[in-house]
Design an enzyme around this catalytic site. Structure first.
Site, PDB file in Angstrom:
ATOM      1  N   CYS B  93      27.057 -14.765  -6.941  1.00  0.00           N
ATOM      2  CA  CYS B  93      26.715 -15.475  -8.272  1.00  0.00           C
ATOM      3  C   CYS B  93      27.256 -16.944  -8.453  1.00  0.00           C
ATOM      4  CB  CYS B  93      26.854 -14.427  -9.269  1.00  0.00           C
ATOM      5  SG  CYS B  93      26.032 -14.931 -10.842  1.00  0.00           S
ATOM      6  N   ARG B 127      17.357 -16.500 -18.492  1.00  0.00           N
ATOM      7  CA  ARG B 127      17.993 -16.052 -17.372  1.00  0.00           C
ATOM      8  C   ARG B 127      17.125 -15.136 -16.618  1.00  0.00           C
ATOM      9  NH1 ARG B 127      23.502 -17.099 -18.051  1.00  0.00           N
ATOM     10  NH2 ARG B 127      24.388 -15.570 -16.437  1.00  0.00           N
ATOM     11  N   HIS B 192      24.967  -8.574  -7.833  1.00  0.00           N
ATOM     12  CA  HIS B 192      26.228  -8.048  -7.800  1.00  0.00           C
ATOM     13  C   HIS B 192      25.928  -6.369  -8.315  1.00  0.00           C
ATOM     14  CE1 HIS B 192      25.175  -9.216 -12.116  1.00  0.00           C
ATOM     15  NE2 HIS B 192      25.383  -8.061 -12.344  1.00  0.00           N
TER      16      HIS B 192
END
Ligand code: ZN
Lengths: 475, 246
Positions: B93, B127, B192
């Site tokens: 990330c 996002r 993740h």
């Protein structure tokens, strides 16, 4: 990178009762009618009345609170509900007519529902930290209590800094409000802005304070110069005594400070030292996070000039509402049900539940629905060492993300033979009831909480904690 | 055998359970009798390019990432030297973004990166977040790599090889079906979860890359991954947009 400083925010639109009378009356009338309907149907715990009323009159919260003597808002990540309930209980014991919203209903619709249900002199409103601005835009609060800002459901409020900026803007809309802030949280103290009416509560060094922490931390950057903060000690998560080695930023002196803290599984006691004196408090709620909740509520009550003896009396008997830590007896077992919703909550819950406990089976029920947070990676950010050291008989992993929980435990050192993965909630309870131990500890995320309570009740579980009387006026 | 792992900025870049990856690598090595030494390296520390077999860099919130980025750019040449010499690396990330060539903010400002991966990142509005599955060819299996992504930036490949192809989810930018980037033994990705928890095949691939620098081709004895693989499959299937399509 976002910058939120120096925003010009319009002042609170204190709504006059005269304008749009028809709309307001209609909103209140329909809202109350719907609430009444739900009462007849014996279905509490909905925010629908407020939701519908706000659709009709978006300024309703401002209108309904404009006639209150005091409006107090409680916000922050953890401890909102307990702090709100405790403060409301104290004020009620002092003879005030208090209105406050019930557990979890802290979005505008929930706030409006509580305000519709009945009228009072003082409103104590638990407000979701992410939507504070929607409330302060119209509700001219007299006091805002901020408990802490911890990592919580990051896929919703993805970064704490942005959250702090949003809260800061929300507070700018109510410049006259007194702020009651947690001194031990650097993110919260960064919200003090340039105000005179700020009061801090905090916890002095305790025998449990640690020089380092094994939890993953957030908010440990100096809000002023953005260098990493240093800590003299931590209480839990990033709460503690911090200072910036570069500039003068540091934990402010607490006007309301808890000293001489003693913790046990039966609760806590401490001295609350404040500008006008010292108050010995004893609470049956265990855990350091509850010390903060008591401290926040008692400090606010002292600021509101409530008699210290009344505060001590209510604190001594107050137990949290349903779901925070509820104990049941079922057949030969004692079962404890507790909500965990973020890494700090899980760390603290495990520390509290395992303390001094004998052999027990633990059940961790993790869901990833919208209200739980879709992303469950936070499980790996919790400090689960108290569980690893506890004499557990077995650990059952349940819920939609049972497998993620099990993997997290496996890699942290739990033997696979001691793990049982049972995604189905009903099946997990049945397995727990068949365990050869007297105690079962059920930790679950938000959407599992009501479900597990229902499953336990359906199997004949009897609640050992008397639930709080319903506080929003609905049965 | 010994694995020397360097954990970069563990106290700053620690979002989304990323530290779990380090634990998983350690356990999977130790279960095979390989000794693991983890060295935290942070702000102002020197970084010896020859001292480590594997580097790990997680993601962080904006402010922590800002603090780490300037320091990381300064350490960049050492990190590049290590990767050129064959060291393995995993960046997640924010860490992945910092190792690209630059990050362009919403105000048009360009923040330089390390330039290890030939990629760049631009700020986006919405996002990109949710469960994601990708296909990684090098793993030599149909089993997908799964995880959770949550990023505002859109990353575009400027010649870098992607880590994988998106099966579902957004990946680098939500448009070109690529996810992550590769350069030699370095991997950058948005996944993740933590990434390695449900992807033991990827974890072992990374361990082999890390060990081969000093020990040549290493055969890792198989572990009992029943639980890992069951979770990989269950989560993968649960979020398939149309069940049975693949
Ligand atoms: Zn500073």
């Amino acid at each position: 990178m976002s910058s939120a400083a120096a925003c010009t925010v319009p002042g609170p639109q204190r709504v006059k009762w005269g304008e749009n009378m028809l709309r307001a009356f209609l909103a209140i009338w329909i809202g109350r009618l719907v609430a009444l309907l739900f009462r007849w149907l014996k279905r509490g715990g909905t925010s629908l009345p407020g939701y519908l009323a706000l659709k009709i009159d978006p300024q309703l919260m401002g209108r309904l609170t404009s006639r209150y003597e005091k409006v107090i808002i409680v916000t922050g990540t953890n401890g909102k509900t307990t702090t709100t309930n405790l403060l409301a209980s104290i004020l009620r014991a002092a003879g005030l007519k208090v209105v406050h919203n019930s557990e979890g209903a802290n979005m505008p619709a929930g706030v409006a529902t509580a305000l519709l249900a009945r009228r009072g002199e003082v409103a104590v409103l638990e407000v979701d930290e992410g939507t504070l601005g929607l409330v302060t835009r119209q509700v001219k609060a007299d006091m805002v209590i901020i408990t802490n800002l911890l990592r919580d459901q990051l896929d919703r409020y993805h970064e704490l800094e942005q959250l702090a900026a949003a809260i800061s803007r929300a507070l700018a809309a109510i410049p006259a409000a007194t702020l009651v802030l947690n001194a031990d949280d650097s993110l919260v103290t960064s919200l003090s802005q340039v105000r005179e009416n700020v009061h801090y509560f905090g916890l002095a060094r305790t025998p449990w304070s640690q020089a380092t922490t094994s939890e993953v931390l957030e908010g440990h950057i100096c809000p002023r110069c953005r260098r990493p903060l240093q800590f003299n000690f931590y209480h839990y998560s990033h709460l503690g005594n911090y200072y910036c080695p570069q500039c003068s930023y540091s934990r402010p002196p607490a006007d309301y400070e808890a000293r001489e803290l003693e913790l046990s599984s039966a609760g806590a006691r401490f001295d609350l030292v404040y500008p006008a004196g010292k108050l010995a408090l004893r609470t049956p709620m265990p855990g350091i996070y509850n010390v903060y909740n008591v401290l926040a509520a008692a400090s606010a009550a002292l600021l509101l000039k409530i008699d210290p003896a009344t505060i001590a009396r209510v604190v001594a008997t107050f137990l949290p509402g349903q779901g925070r830590a509820e104990t049941f007896s079922l057949r030969d077992k004692r079962l404890t049900l507790m909500l965990v919703k973020n890494p700090t909550g899980l760390s603290v819950a495990l520390k509290t539940l395992t303390a001094g406990r004998g052999k027990a089976t633990y059940l961790l029920a993790i869901n990833d629905l919208a209200a739980d947070g879709r992303d469950v990676s936070w499980l790996w950010d919790a400090d689960i060492s108290p569980l690893l050291q506890a004499p557990y008989h077995r650990i059952i992993c349940a819920g939609l993300r049972a497998g993620d929980m099990a993997l997290c435990l496996k890699y942290q050192g739990v033997k696979e033979a001691d793990l049982k993965v049972i995604p189905g909630q009903e099946e997990s309870v049945d397995f727990l009831l068949g365990e050869p131990v007297d105690e079962g500890l059920i930790l679950c995320t938000y959407t599992n909480l009501a479900l597990y309570r229902r499953i336990l009740k359906a199997r004949g579980a009897v609640s050992e904690v008397t639930p709080l009387p319903s506080l929003s006026g609905t049965p | 055998m010994k694995l020397r792992l360097c954990h970069l900025y563990p106290e700053l870049l620690n979002l989304y359970g990323d530290r779990g990856n380090v634990l998983i690598l350690r356990r999977r090595a130790e279960w095979r009798g390989i000794e693991v030494e983890v060295t935290p390296i942070s702000l102002g520390d020197k970084l010896d390019p020859k001292a480590y077999d594997l580097f790990f860099l997680g993601g962080g919130p904006d402010q922590e990432q800002g603090v780490a980025s300037a320091d990381l750019v300064a350490k960049g040449p050492w990190l590049k030297e290590a990767v050129e010499a064959g060291a393995a690396l995993l960046a997640i990330c924010g860490g992945y973004q910092l190792l690209g060539e630059y990050y362009r903010t919403s105000t048009g400002e360009t923040l330089p990166g390390v330039g290890l991966f030939a990629v760049y990142t631009e700020a986006g509005n919405k996002r990109l977040k949710g469960n994601i599955a990708i296909q990684v060819e090098e793993l030599g299996t149909d089993r997908p790599v799964i995880g959770f992504e949550n990023h505002g930036g859109r990353t575009f490949l400027k010649g870098a090889r992607p880590l994988g192809r998106v099966i579902y989810g957004d990946g680098n930018n939500g448009t070109d079906q690529t996810e992550g980037a590769r350069y030699r033994n370095a991997i950058g990705t948005y996944l993740h979860g933590p990434l390695l928890s449900k992807n033991p095949h990827l974890a072992d691939y990374l361990l082999r890359l890390a060990l081969q620098r000093r020990y040549g081709e290493v055969e890792l004895p198989p572990l009992d991954d029943t639980l890992e693989l069951a979770v990989n499959e269950a989560v993968y299937r649960r979020f398939l947009p149309t069940k049975g399509k693949w």
